[in-house]
Design an enzyme around this catalytic site. Structure first.
Site, PDB file in Angstrom:
ATOM      1  N   SER A  72      29.340  43.046  45.061  1.00 34.20           N
ATOM      2  CA  SER A  72      30.916  42.859  44.714  1.00 34.20           C
ATOM      3  C   SER A  72      30.860  41.305  44.396  1.00 34.20           C
ATOM      4  O   SER A  72      31.996  40.977  43.937  1.00 34.20           O
ATOM      5  CB  SER A  72      31.721  43.091  45.928  1.00 34.20           C
ATOM      6  OG  SER A  72      31.596  42.278  47.152  1.00 34.20           O
ATOM      7  N   LYS A  84      34.549  33.054  46.426  1.00 35.99           N
ATOM      8  CA  LYS A  84      34.802  34.324  46.063  1.00 35.99           C
ATOM      9  C   LYS A  84      36.335  34.320  46.504  1.00 35.99           C
ATOM     10  O   LYS A  84      36.522  33.956  47.523  1.00 35.99           O
ATOM     11  CB  LYS A  84      33.843  35.167  46.571  1.00 35.99           C
ATOM     12  CG  LYS A  84      34.060  36.715  46.553  1.00 35.99           C
ATOM     13  CD  LYS A  84      33.082  37.466  47.313  1.00 35.99           C
ATOM     14  CE  LYS A  84      32.850  38.958  46.975  1.00 35.99           C
ATOM     15  NZ  LYS A  84      32.193  39.702  47.961  1.00 35.99           N
ATOM     16  N   SER A 130      26.238  42.568  49.001  1.00 31.78           N
ATOM     17  CA  SER A 130      27.239  41.810  47.935  1.00 31.78           C
ATOM     18  C   SER A 130      26.851  40.318  47.545  1.00 31.78           C
ATOM     19  O   SER A 130      27.183  39.953  46.705  1.00 31.78           O
ATOM     20  CB  SER A 130      28.621  41.950  48.186  1.00 31.78           C
ATOM     21  OG  SER A 130      29.008  43.188  48.132  1.00 31.78           O
TER      22      SER A 130
END
Ligand code: GLN
Length: 484
Positions: free
Chosen positions: A158, A83, A182
């Site tokens: 997210s 990420k 997330s």
């Protein structure tokens, strides 16, 4: 070498076997995986950018170790997506923000160093909501991610990019971050396994901070064993993060022994009330599978659940307003051109650089911390957080694990909740409590709706009982056959 179309099916065990039997070298696999990911990526936008040089270098180190007869590590040759809130030396790390669009970090996050030491091969950086704020990945400055299961729908957020990459088969495992759901919510939306470890289990050094008391780094995998293997590689004390725990890291994968008979499972009534939906039905069916495995299921209560969203959105915005103050255009960020004064430069840089959701949170957070409101909002929210954590510790006196839905609904359509931040915040209702309490929690696939959308079941255990959580999830996955 496997054909590129076979890469999506690979697990860590298959990569290990392929290397051992010399079906491919780590470098060949890295090249194939990169080519496949680059070709597939336009469908989902899961990766923001690739890191071929770093990937090939890591793969060559694995091949050299193999040639010398050394152990290349538990993640040897495994293609990983990271990420983009997790920094990588020499590889752009944007946090999904225009402010960091050209930021090349001079150092690596501890989790990144550890995963490469274990032989992992980072293919590239995965898309996410800006500074990890969001539940749909639509807050990325670089365009949304599409859910590989249904390209008209969001992958969740997210960590939408890492979840989508694993679901799409453009990475075998991925690293995400979870502050209020997330990792678990996108895992649920994309039909993969996502794990939020105990707070402090994984070093946050090199994780671009959103809300430091809630931020966690954790793994995604297509099955429980892969996620557990990745967690094991990155977990453990790190001098560079004073909140990282000293507790030794167990061999998670070795503890997946199926011994779940007699496990006491609590179903919190607050998480099931009003959940008359396909999601509720699928989770209830999941609970039946656990019963068949010999688990004892009982209803429990976590009485402060209703206050979790309020407390979370006060604490996380307060911390975010402080953490994001550093993005001022002076040092490593984008800087607005042509400002007459220093304060204009700050204002213009932040005004142009941050997206709407970040601005909303900075304003909210500044407000709840301001003189006169601090006690009414921030302090009160901290007290509520304590009560929520106490609900869990009391429940864990009675039960070994808690099972709940991950999200009240499956993946929604792109754009569906964009104009309604409150509706977006409400989608975090079942996931933020685990972060507030700092306990391990994960999403494991528990089936699909009639429309083919994946649904995840959440398992929570007490602090540092990742072994118990993984054992249950693994037994469930094997019994239900829902995993990859
Ligand atoms: N959806 C939550 C939020 O927007 C969670 C984000 C996260 O866990 N990073 O804050």
């Amino acid at each position: 070498m496997t054909a590129p179309t076979e890469i999506p099916a690979l697990t860590i065990a298959q990569v290990r076997e392929g290397l051992a039997k010399r079906h491919f070298s780590a470098e060949e696999l890295a090249r194939e995986a990169l080519a496949f990911a680059e070709a597939e990526n336009p469908k989902t936008n899961a990766y923001l950018h690739f890191s071929p040089e770093r990937a090939i270098a890591a793969a060559r180190r694995v091949d050299e170790k193999l040639a010398r007869g050394e152990d290349p590590g538990p993640l040897a040759g495994v293609p990983v997506a990271v990420k983009d809130v997790i920094v990588t030396q020499g590889v752009r790390s944007t946090a999904g923000s225009k402010l960091l669009a050209n930021y090349i970090p001079p150092y690596d996050a501890t989790a990144v160093i550890r995963l490469e030491q274990a032989g992992g091969v980072i293919l590239g950086k995965a898309n996410c909501d800006e500074f990890a704020m969001g539940s749909s990945n639509e807050n990325s400055a670089f365009g949304p991610v599409r859910n590989p299961v249904d390209l008209e729908r969001v992958p969740g957020g997210s960590s939408g990019g890492p979840a989508a990459a694993v679901a799409q088969g453009t990475a075998v495992v991925a690293l995400g971050s979870d502050t209020g759901g997330s990792i678990r919510q996108p895992a649920s939306f994309c039909g993969v396994v996502g794990v939020t470890p105990t707070y402090g289990r994984v070093s946050r050094y090199g994780l671009i901070a959103f809300a430091s008391s809630l931020d966690h780094i954790g793994p995604f995998g297509r099955n429980v064993r892969d996620a557990a293997t990745l967690l094991q590689a990155i977990a453990g004390r790190d001098e560079l993060d004073s909140t990282s725990a000293f507790a030794p890291v167990p061999d998670y994968a070795a503890l997946l022994n199926g011994a779940v008979r007699g496990t006491k499972i609590g179903l919190p009534r607050e998480y099931f009330k009003g959940l008359a939906s396909e999601t509720g039905d699928l989770v209830t069916r999941g609970v039946e599978v656990l019963k068949r495995l010999g688990c004892e299921v009982r209803e429990i209560s976590l009485p402060h659940t209703d206050y979790a969203i309020g407390a979370y959105y006060i604490i996380c915005t307060a911390e975010a307003s402080s953490n994001l103050a550093r993005f001022d255009g002076v040092r490593y960020t984008f800087r607005s051109a042509d400002s007459a004064t220093l304060s204009d430069m700050y204002r213009n840089t932040r005004g142009e650089g941050f997206g709407a959701e970040c601005k909303r949170r900075i304003m909210l957070g500044t407000y709840v911390l301001s003189a006169g409101y601090y006690d009414a909002y921030y302090l009160k929210a901290q007290k509520v957080r304590h009560l929520i954590a106490r609900d869990f510790s009391e429940a864990f006196r009675e039960v070994d694990a808690i099972v709940t839905p991950v999200s009240p609904f499956p993946a929604f359509k792109l754009g569906e909740k964009l104009d309604d931040p409150l509706a977006m915040y409400l989608s975090d209702i079942y996931t933020i409590t685990g972060d507030l309490a700092g306990i391990p929690c994960m999403s494991v696939p528990c089936g699909k709706t009639a429309g083919g959308l994946p649904v995840g079941m959440q398992i929570l255990t007490k602090h540092f009982d990742e072994p118990g959580m993984f054992r249950l999830a693994d037994a469930f996955e094997k019994a239900g056959g829902f995993g990859g």
